[in-house]
Design a protein around this motif. Structure first.
Motif, PDB file in Angstrom:
ATOM      1  N   MET A  46       0.683  -0.985  -0.270  1.00  0.00           N
ATOM      2  CA  MET A  46       0.124  -0.081   0.238  1.00  0.00           C
ATOM      3  C   MET A  46       0.944   1.053   0.054  1.00  0.00           C
ATOM      4  SD  MET A  46      -3.084  -0.049   2.453  1.00  0.00           S
ATOM      5  CE  MET A  46      -4.601  -0.674   1.234  1.00  0.00           C
ATOM      6  N   ALA A  47       0.497   2.187  -1.328  1.00  0.00           N
ATOM      7  CA  ALA A  47       1.642   3.411  -0.499  1.00  0.00           C
ATOM      8  C   ALA A  47       1.257   3.535   0.330  1.00  0.00           C
ATOM      9  CB  ALA A  47       0.814   4.033  -2.400  1.00  0.00           C
ATOM     10  N   LYS A  48       1.899   4.893   0.819  1.00  0.00           N
ATOM     11  CA  LYS A  48       1.029   5.694   1.748  1.00  0.00           C
ATOM     12  C   LYS A  48       2.036   6.893   1.772  1.00  0.00           C
ATOM     13  CE  LYS A  48       2.683   2.695   5.854  1.00  0.00           C
ATOM     14  NZ  LYS A  48       3.366   2.569   6.970  1.00  0.00           N
ATOM     15  N   HIS A  49       0.780   7.820   1.811  1.00  0.00           N
ATOM     16  CA  HIS A  49       1.023   9.231   1.362  1.00  0.00           C
ATOM     17  C   HIS A  49       1.574  10.381   2.516  1.00  0.00           C
ATOM     18  CE1 HIS A  49      -1.593   8.526  -2.415  1.00  0.00           C
ATOM     19  NE2 HIS A  49      -2.287   7.934  -1.959  1.00  0.00           N
ATOM     20  N   VAL A  50       2.388  10.937   2.037  1.00  0.00           N
ATOM     21  CA  VAL A  50       2.712  11.787   3.289  1.00  0.00           C
ATOM     22  C   VAL A  50       1.998  13.676   3.096  1.00  0.00           C
ATOM     23  CG1 VAL A  50       5.157  13.205   3.973  1.00  0.00           C
ATOM     24  CG2 VAL A  50       5.123  10.812   3.039  1.00  0.00           C
ATOM     25  N   ILE A  51       1.296  13.824   4.465  1.00  0.00           N
ATOM     26  CA  ILE A  51       1.169  14.821   3.841  1.00  0.00           C
ATOM     27  C   ILE A  51       1.929  15.929   4.923  1.00  0.00           C
ATOM     28  CG2 ILE A  51      -0.638  16.442   5.250  1.00  0.00           C
ATOM     29  CD1 ILE A  51      -2.124  13.881   5.431  1.00  0.00           C
ATOM     30  N   GLN A  52       2.683  17.124   4.210  1.00  0.00           N
ATOM     31  CA  GLN A  52       2.978  17.658   4.697  1.00  0.00           C
ATOM     32  C   GLN A  52       2.017  19.156   5.731  1.00  0.00           C
ATOM     33  OE1 GLN A  52       6.728  17.954   3.709  1.00  0.00           O
ATOM     34  NE2 GLN A  52       7.163  20.211   5.196  1.00  0.00           N
ATOM     35  N   LEU A  53       2.835  18.743   6.507  1.00  0.00           N
ATOM     36  CA  LEU A  53       2.348  19.759   7.682  1.00  0.00           C
ATOM     37  C   LEU A  53       2.470  21.929   7.101  1.00  0.00           C
ATOM     38  CD1 LEU A  53       2.472  17.893  10.945  1.00  0.00           C
ATOM     39  CD2 LEU A  53       1.240  18.237  10.188  1.00  0.00           C
ATOM     40  N   ASN A  54       1.739  22.402   7.808  1.00  0.00           N
ATOM     41  CA  ASN A  54       2.516  23.562   7.697  1.00  0.00           C
ATOM     42  C   ASN A  54       1.912  24.280   8.533  1.00  0.00           C
ATOM     43  OD1 ASN A  54       2.774  25.879   5.815  1.00  0.00           O
ATOM     44  ND2 ASN A  54       0.423  26.697   5.456  1.00  0.00           N
ATOM     45  N   ASN A  55       3.384  24.097   9.623  1.00  0.00           N
ATOM     46  CA  ASN A  55       3.097  25.053  10.671  1.00  0.00           C
ATOM     47  C   ASN A  55       4.499  25.643  10.607  1.00  0.00           C
ATOM     48  OD1 ASN A  55       5.405  23.222  11.182  1.00  0.00           O
ATOM     49  ND2 ASN A  55       4.942  22.199  12.697  1.00  0.00           N
ATOM     50  N   GLU A  56       4.982  26.621  11.392  1.00  0.00           N
ATOM     51  CA  GLU A  56       6.424  27.027  11.747  1.00  0.00           C
ATOM     52  C   GLU A  56       7.268  26.634  11.487  1.00  0.00           C
ATOM     53  OE1 GLU A  56       7.540  30.962  14.768  1.00  0.00           O
ATOM     54  OE2 GLU A  56       5.197  30.753  14.585  1.00  0.00           O
ATOM     55  N   PHE A  57       8.115  25.720  12.274  1.00  0.00           N
ATOM     56  CA  PHE A  57       8.632  25.134  12.330  1.00  0.00           C
ATOM     57  C   PHE A  57       9.327  24.610  10.840  1.00  0.00           C
ATOM     58  CE2 PHE A  57      11.154  20.834  12.121  1.00  0.00           C
ATOM     59  CZ  PHE A  57      12.209  21.471  12.401  1.00  0.00           C
ATOM     60  N   ILE A  58       7.930  24.236  10.210  1.00  0.00           N
ATOM     61  CA  ILE A  58       9.235  24.002   8.646  1.00  0.00           C
ATOM     62  C   ILE A  58       8.766  24.881   7.340  1.00  0.00           C
ATOM     63  CG2 ILE A  58       7.205  22.416   6.507  1.00  0.00           C
ATOM     64  CD1 ILE A  58       8.573  20.371   8.418  1.00  0.00           C
ATOM     65  N   GLN A  59       8.557  25.928   7.364  1.00  0.00           N
ATOM     66  CA  GLN A  59       8.443  27.638   6.989  1.00  0.00           C
ATOM     67  C   GLN A  59       9.768  27.839   7.533  1.00  0.00           C
ATOM     68  OE1 GLN A  59       4.779  29.575   8.313  1.00  0.00           O
ATOM     69  NE2 GLN A  59       3.896  28.758   7.510  1.00  0.00           N
ATOM     70  N   ASN A  60       9.801  27.631   8.561  1.00  0.00           N
ATOM     71  CA  ASN A  60      11.467  28.268   8.709  1.00  0.00           C
ATOM     72  C   ASN A  60      12.257  27.595   8.043  1.00  0.00           C
ATOM     73  OD1 ASN A  60      10.941  30.498  10.288  1.00  0.00           O
ATOM     74  ND2 ASN A  60      10.992  29.337  12.141  1.00  0.00           N
ATOM     75  N   LYS A  61      11.983  26.157   8.149  1.00  0.00           N
ATOM     76  CA  LYS A  61      13.482  24.788   7.582  1.00  0.00           C
ATOM     77  C   LYS A  61      13.125  25.547   5.874  1.00  0.00           C
ATOM     78  CE  LYS A  61      14.796  20.161   6.941  1.00  0.00           C
ATOM     79  NZ  LYS A  61      13.584  19.061   7.828  1.00  0.00           N
ATOM     80  N   ASN A  62      12.198  25.904   5.054  1.00  0.00           N
ATOM     81  CA  ASN A  62      12.289  26.329   4.006  1.00  0.00           C
ATOM     82  C   ASN A  62      13.413  27.325   3.821  1.00  0.00           C
ATOM     83  OD1 ASN A  62      10.751  23.797   3.482  1.00  0.00           O
ATOM     84  ND2 ASN A  62       8.654  24.509   3.256  1.00  0.00           N
ATOM     85  N   ARG A  63      12.972  28.359   4.524  1.00  0.00           N
ATOM     86  CA  ARG A  63      13.417  29.281   3.980  1.00  0.00           C
ATOM     87  C   ARG A  63      15.156  29.601   4.099  1.00  0.00           C
ATOM     88  NH1 ARG A  63       9.547  32.565   8.269  1.00  0.00           N
ATOM     89  NH2 ARG A  63       7.742  32.641   7.294  1.00  0.00           N
ATOM     90  N   LYS A  64      15.376  28.829   5.232  1.00  0.00           N
ATOM     91  CA  LYS A  64      16.555  28.987   5.498  1.00  0.00           C
ATOM     92  C   LYS A  64      17.121  27.919   4.106  1.00  0.00           C
ATOM     93  CE  LYS A  64      16.489  28.912  10.691  1.00  0.00           C
ATOM     94  NZ  LYS A  64      17.042  27.903  11.439  1.00  0.00           N
ATOM     95  N   ALA A  65      16.245  27.099   4.186  1.00  0.00           N
ATOM     96  CA  ALA A  65      17.116  26.434   2.609  1.00  0.00           C
ATOM     97  C   ALA A  65      17.104  27.486   1.813  1.00  0.00           C
ATOM     98  CB  ALA A  65      16.050  25.429   2.138  1.00  0.00           C
ATOM     99  N   VAL A  66      16.621  28.271   1.106  1.00  0.00           N
ATOM    100  CA  VAL A  66      16.511  28.984   0.008  1.00  0.00           C
ATOM    101  C   VAL A  66      17.857  30.181   0.058  1.00  0.00           C
ATOM    102  CG1 VAL A  66      14.884  30.282  -1.353  1.00  0.00           C
ATOM    103  CG2 VAL A  66      13.725  28.235  -0.663  1.00  0.00           C
ATOM    104  N   ALA A  67      17.545  30.563   1.610  1.00  0.00           N
ATOM    105  CA  ALA A  67      18.689  32.040   1.447  1.00  0.00           C
ATOM    106  C   ALA A  67      20.036  31.061   0.939  1.00  0.00           C
ATOM    107  CB  ALA A  67      18.613  32.095   3.258  1.00  0.00           C
ATOM    108  N   PRO A  68      20.468  32.129   0.161  1.00  0.00           N
ATOM    109  CA  PRO A  68      21.728  31.936  -0.218  1.00  0.00           C
ATOM    110  C   PRO A  68      23.187  32.554   1.457  1.00  0.00           C
ATOM    111  CG  PRO A  68      21.438  34.736  -0.320  1.00  0.00           C
ATOM    112  CD  PRO A  68      20.288  34.215  -0.147  1.00  0.00           C
ATOM    113  N   VAL A  69      23.635  31.633   0.949  1.00  0.00           N
ATOM    114  CA  VAL A  69      24.864  31.326   2.408  1.00  0.00           C
ATOM    115  C   VAL A  69      25.368  32.861   2.115  1.00  0.00           C
ATOM    116  CG1 VAL A  69      26.992  30.160   2.765  1.00  0.00           C
ATOM    117  CG2 VAL A  69      24.956  29.221   1.155  1.00  0.00           C
ATOM    118  N   PRO A  70      26.037  33.096   2.930  1.00  0.00           N
ATOM    119  CA  PRO A  70      26.532  34.773   3.437  1.00  0.00           C
ATOM    120  C   PRO A  70      27.714  34.252   3.085  1.00  0.00           C
ATOM    121  CG  PRO A  70      25.296  33.544   5.916  1.00  0.00           C
ATOM    122  CD  PRO A  70      25.621  32.533   4.445  1.00  0.00           C
ATOM    123  N   LYS A  71      28.488  33.498   3.369  1.00  0.00           N
ATOM    124  CA  LYS A  71      29.942  33.851   2.607  1.00  0.00           C
ATOM    125  C   LYS A  71      30.262  34.091   1.221  1.00  0.00           C
ATOM    126  CE  LYS A  71      31.462  29.932   5.980  1.00  0.00           C
ATOM    127  NZ  LYS A  71      31.839  29.086   6.517  1.00  0.00           N
TER     128      LYS A  71
END
Length: 123
Positions: free
Chosen positions: A1-26
């Motif tokens: 059976m295929a399991k579907h992963v549901i993405q939670l839209n909370n504050e932790f996930i949004q911060n994690k996505n923002r850090k991944a998109v932000a350029p490296v300061p170095k």
């Protein structure tokens, strides 16, 4: 059976996505550092080129000075030989005759007397 992963839209996930998109300061100032490095290398290269040109001028000047020295040393040697020859009385007489320094009414006699040296003095 295929399991579907549901993405939670909370504050932790949004911060994690923002850090991944932000350029490296170095890498923020990498362009500026690259421009400064290119500028420094170009200044060093220009200085090196000018030094090389000055070296080539000095080499050319040295070669011309050597040529001039050689010609002058040959001329000095020739003059020294002429001075030695002019100190010889026989050569001086021959030179004076060849240059027509003798007087018109003068008679020059060549003597091969062994009692008289080449300078005209007796032994």
């Amino acid at each position: 059976m295929a399991k579907h992963v549901i993405q939670l839209n909370n504050e932790f996930i949004q911060n994690k996505n923002r850090k991944a998109v932000a350029p490296v300061p170095k890498r923020k100032h990498l362009g500026l550092i690259l421009v400064v490095a290119i500028l420094l290398f170009s200044l060093a290269s220009m200085s090196l080129i000018k030094s090389y040109e000055n070296l080539q001028k000095q080499v050319a000047l040295e070669q011309s000075a050597k040529k001039q020295y050689d010609t002058l040393s040959k001329e000095v040697a020739t003059k020294k030989e002429e001075i030695k020859k002019l100190q010889d009385a026989n050569y001086l007489q021959k030179y004076a005759r060849s240059q027509d320094y003798s007087q018109s009414d003068e008679k020059v006699f060549n003597t091969n007397n062994p009692l008289v040296d080449g300078d005209g003095t007796s032994q």
